[in-house]
Enzyme design. Structure first.
Site, PDB file in Angstrom:
ATOM      1  N   GLU A 184       0.887  -1.317  -0.116  1.00 50.15           N
ATOM      2  CA  GLU A 184      -0.018   0.068   0.254  1.00 50.15           C
ATOM      3  C   GLU A 184       1.047   1.385  -0.154  1.00 50.15           C
ATOM      4  OE1 GLU A 184      -1.099   2.134   3.758  1.00 50.15           O
ATOM      5  OE2 GLU A 184      -2.844   0.573   3.591  1.00 50.15           O
ATOM      6  N   ASP A 206      -5.618  -3.675  -2.558  1.00 48.28           N
ATOM      7  CA  ASP A 206      -5.377  -2.329  -2.959  1.00 48.28           C
ATOM      8  C   ASP A 206      -3.977  -1.787  -3.271  1.00 48.28           C
ATOM      9  OD1 ASP A 206      -4.359  -2.818  -0.376  1.00 48.28           O
ATOM     10  OD2 ASP A 206      -5.229  -0.956   0.485  1.00 48.28           O
TER      11      ASP A 206
END
Length: 342
Positions: free
Chosen positions: A70, A127
């Site tokens: 991330e 993500d």
């Protein structure tokens, strides 16, 4: 990101306990910056000086100095937006060397420099993978670099084939390869729907799959409205019949993960999708919005949103944003992301 087991799963990956990562609880003290507007400004240069190591690793100072796919994706996206190719290449080189999996074009989600094996948990975080692919695609266009485009396509293909699953009639985006499905339900993180990235993927590659992921994802977020204020929770469960509920094994909070739901929705022109969040935020002064709310009990955090959270509020509502960069990695990342998206 601190692990949190899901019943019936051998391995799971869950978000950091951001309540322990407020601006004043950093375990690693960030370097001191001059007290000037430029140094404290919400921009890539300040973020880079504060959180990027010389080798290209983005350091999460609120969680013991670990790094995540991330965080690397944020560094890539922000450096690309700022036109800082030297930093982009350095971040990318570290990410590929330390986090890239060899069996599939995805990335190990967590790197802990304190451990004998810094990447012991080989699971990915979707993500991070999405945003790395998105940043590479943007960089390929900006700098006319075929190598970036090829790697982006490989990641997008891996996500599409390994991390998309039909559950209860919806095509869902899994949070990771392992640990999110049982015989009865699948656990989803709403903030992993990074709409600008998904919109771009729908224009390239396997467009039909991505259009379905987008359509079903929008329907999922619209259904994930819980409690008196009709807010999404950080994690949700989707049953095999399609029923949506707060995740059974996690606090039913609109909190440190779900704060990114309105960020990604607002920067992609999906304000209607998050109108209940906007309504709740408008009901109180920005500096009094709690860091989280339990959608079942109505209990709220005893402390307010970080300046990063307030930056998301500002971007969502079109109000004035804090202009001093946070000393905590996650809060600062939210500030810079809110400012960097067009």
């Amino acid at each position: 990101m601190a692990g949190l087991a899901i019943a019936g799963c051998s391995k799971a990956r869950a978000p950091d306990d951001r309540a322990l990562a407020t601006e004043n609880s950093a375990e690693i003290e960030p370097p001191t910056l001059p007290a000037t507007g430029a140094a404290n400004g919400v921009n890539w240069a300040s973020f880079k000086q504060r959180f990027m190591a010389d080798d290209g690793r983005i350091v999460d100072n609120g969680n013991g100095g670990v790094s995540h796919s991330e965080g690397q994706s944020y560094g890539l996206l922000l450096s690309q937006a700022a036109g800082d190719r030297a930093a982009f290449d350095k971040i990318l080189a570290w990410t590929e060397a330390k986090l890239a999996r060899r069996d599939v074009a995805l990335y190990v989600w967590r790197y802990d420099p304190r451990a004998a094996n810094p990447t012991a948990d080989r699971n990915n975080a979707t993500d991070g993978d999405l945003l790395i692919a998105y940043a590479l695609a943007k960089a390929a266009n900006k700098w006319r670099e075929p190598r970036y485009a090829a790697r982006s396509r490989a990641i997008v293909d891996a996500i599409g084939t390994r991390l998309v699953k039909t559950v209860g009639g919806r095509m869902l985006l899994l949070p990771g390869l392992d640990g999110f499905s049982t015989a009865a339900r699948t656990t989803i993180n709403p903030c992993y729907y990074v709409w600008p990235a998904l919109d771009l993927f729908a224009k390239t590659g396997n467009a039909a799959v991505w259009r379905r992921v987008i359509t079903d994802g929008e329907a999922l977020i619209a259904a994930a409205r819980f409690g008196a204020h009709r807010l999404p929770t950080d994690w949700i469960d989707v049953s095999n019949t399609g029923a949506v509920a707060p995740a059974a094994d996690k606090p039913p909070r609109f909190g440190f993960d779900a704060i990114r739901v309105p960020l990604f929705a607002s920067v992609s022109g999906r304000s209607a999708l998050i109108e209940p969040i906007r309504t709740w935020w408008r009901s109180m002064p920005a500096e009094q919005i709690p860091a989280w709310i339990d959608v079942v009990s109505g209990q709220v955090a005893e402390y307010p949103l970080s300046v990063g959270g307030r930056a998301v509020v500002s971007r969502t509502l079109g109000t004035h944003a804090p202009n001093t960069l946070a000393t905590d990695y996650y809060a600062a990342a939210l500030q810079c992301l809110a400012a960097a998206f067009p």
